[in-house]
Design an enzyme around this catalytic site. Structure first.
Site, mmCIF file in Angstrom:
data_model
loop_
_atom_site.group_PDB
_atom_site.id
_atom_site.type_symbol
_atom_site.label_atom_id
_atom_site.label_comp_id
_atom_site.label_asym_id
_atom_site.label_seq_id
_atom_site.Cartn_x
_atom_site.Cartn_y
_atom_site.Cartn_z
ATOM 1 N N ARG A 238 0.851 -1.188 0.000
ATOM 2 C CA ARG A 238 0.000 0.000 0.000
ATOM 3 C C ARG A 238 0.886 1.236 0.000
ATOM 4 O O ARG A 238 1.887 1.288 0.743
ATOM 5 C CB ARG A 238 -0.922 0.028 1.231
ATOM 6 C CG ARG A 238 -2.114 -0.891 1.147
ATOM 7 C CD ARG A 238 -3.137 -0.421 0.091
ATOM 8 N NE ARG A 238 -4.305 -1.278 0.020
ATOM 9 C CZ ARG A 238 -4.457 -2.312 -0.810
ATOM 10 N NH1 ARG A 238 -3.491 -2.634 -1.654
ATOM 11 N NH2 ARG A 238 -5.571 -3.017 -0.830
ATOM 12 N N GLU A 267 -2.614 7.878 -5.045
ATOM 13 C CA GLU A 267 -2.979 7.209 -6.291
ATOM 14 C C GLU A 267 -4.242 7.876 -6.805
ATOM 15 O O GLU A 267 -5.175 8.042 -6.016
ATOM 16 C CB GLU A 267 -3.263 5.724 -6.050
ATOM 17 C CG GLU A 267 -2.016 4.932 -5.774
ATOM 18 C CD GLU A 267 -2.284 3.454 -5.488
ATOM 19 O OE1 GLU A 267 -3.341 2.936 -5.899
ATOM 20 O OE2 GLU A 267 -1.428 2.830 -4.859
ATOM 21 N N HIS A 286 -0.736 0.302 -9.892
ATOM 22 C CA HIS A 286 -1.383 -0.637 -8.960
ATOM 23 C C HIS A 286 -1.984 -1.834 -9.721
ATOM 24 O O HIS A 286 -3.200 -2.059 -9.696
ATOM 25 C CB HIS A 286 -2.445 0.108 -8.140
ATOM 26 C CG HIS A 286 -2.776 -0.587 -6.838
ATOM 27 N ND1 HIS A 286 -3.208 0.086 -5.710
ATOM 28 C CD2 HIS A 286 -2.740 -1.894 -6.492
ATOM 29 C CE1 HIS A 286 -3.427 -0.776 -4.736
ATOM 30 N NE2 HIS A 286 -3.147 -1.995 -5.188
HETATM 31 C C1 GLV Z 1 -4.834 -4.961 -4.181
HETATM 32 O O1 GLV Z 1 -4.096 -4.062 -3.889
HETATM 33 C C2 GLV Z 1 -5.470 -5.794 -3.223
HETATM 34 O O2 GLV Z 1 -5.437 -5.484 -2.027
HETATM 35 O O3 GLV Z 1 -6.050 -6.808 -3.629
#
Ligand code: GLV
Length: 338
Positions: A238, A267, A286
């Site tokens: 994260r 983001e 991401h």
């Molecule tokens: C993506 O970042 C997830 O948490 O699945």
């Protein structure tokens, strides 16, 4: 008999959507961008269930505004967008999608590590810009990955898979975590180390911890100052675990060697951010779990979590199973048991 009403906050793979459509009256958000918080509330307030994404804030106010809500099924393994204690207090079940994305995410984290260490994005740019004149003995020399030291910050499911990949490259693997895994130390040759020792000793530092109050800005100016000057940081967890401003300064001032980031705070990151334009930094949007197979499995799991929650049953992948005993009892059953 009426079907349960659910809001699905974005188009997810059909494998999950078709299951949801079969049993529910679905309001599907089809825009490319997520609904705003207000729109999320508006669409969810009469719903029995919601399939949310990590871009949807599911907080106590949201839950209080949705009096019929029984289940929130997050299409992600991470759940820092959801206030789980508030959901539990209100008897709302919460699910997520662990397991299916573990290897896919570790593959991607390792690909980021390799790409930056061996300067692959710079090589691509070089050829695209028509700079390639001849074979160069000094051209784009990077760092070796094999026999280097990987430091894992967090040894959960994804961290373990990252360690497996690293062992295939004869890397020494250090890890730091709240929990010591002596079983894995023995079976995989991992070494437990303090956070500071990982920072000091690792050539590559890969983040695999959830975002919590304790891990927010764990990689700060102070942490960067302890790393090797050549250290490369990889983040597929994260964004806010790394202090973006401190990282930018560390890269600008040569405090560390590079960063490869699937996640970043904020983001999306705009293209004019200094990190986007540094040769020793990779930023991607991401996508670590974004393989067709994995995203389909995530959609299926999200669908099965949702249906179980609508039935008032323990979710196959639930985050607060204790809420089953306190499900909102006052709710009229508006639909047939699924
Ligand atoms: C993506 O970042 C997830 O948490 O699945």
């Amino acid at each position: 008999m009426a079907k349960p009403k659910v809001f699905v906050t974005r188009i997810i793979p059909e494998g999950g959507l078709k299951v949801i459509r079969e049993y529910c009256d679905v309001d599907l958000w089809v825009e490319d961008l997520p609904p705003s918080y207000e729109v999320l509330l508006e669409h969810s307030q009469a719903c029995d269930g919601v399939v949310s994404l990590l871009t949807d804030r599911i907080d106590a106010h949201f839950m209080d505004s949705c009096p019929q809500l029984r289940v929130v099924s997050n299409f992600a393994v991470g759940f820092d967008n959801i206030d789980i204690p508030s959901a539990t207090n209100r008897g709302i079940l919460v699910g997520h999608t662990p397991g299916v994305l573990t290897e896919t995410t570790a593959d991607f984290a390792f690909a980021l590590l390799m790409s930056l260490a061996r300067r692959i994005p710079e090589g691509i740019e070089y050829v695209r810009n028509d700079q390639w004149q001849t074979w160069g003995p000094m051209l784009l020399m990077g760092q070796d990955v094999h026999h280097s030291v990987l430091g894992l910050v967090g040894l959960g499911r994804i961290g373990v898979e990252m360690a497996k990949r690293a062992r295939g490259f004869d890397m020494r693997v250090l890890y730091t975590d709240m929990y010591r895994r002596e079983d894995l130390e023995a079976s995989m040759g991992l070494e437990y180390a303090s956070f500071d020792d990982v920072l000091r000793s690792a050539d590559f530092i890969s983040v695999h911890t959830p975002l919590t109050a304790e891990t927010r800005h764990l990689l700060s100016k102070d942490a960067f100052s302890k790393m090797k000057k050549t250290a490369i940081v990889i983040n597929t967890a994260r964004g806010p675990i790394i202090d973006t401003e401190a990282l930018t300064e560390a890269l600008q001032n040569g405090v560390i060697g590079g960063a490869a980031l699937d996640v970043i705070d904020p983001e999306p990151l705009r293209a004019d951010h200094p990190l986007v334009n540094m040769p020793n930094c990779i930023v991607v949007p991401h996508i670590a779990s974004a393989s067709e197979t994995t995203r389909t499995h995530m959609a299926e799991i999200a669908a099965y979590n949702l249906l179980a929650g609508l039935r008032g049953e323990k979710l196959p992948n639930g985050l607060n199973p204790e809420a089953v005993g306190t499900l909102r009892q006052t709710l009229p059953r508006t639909f047939e048991v699924l």
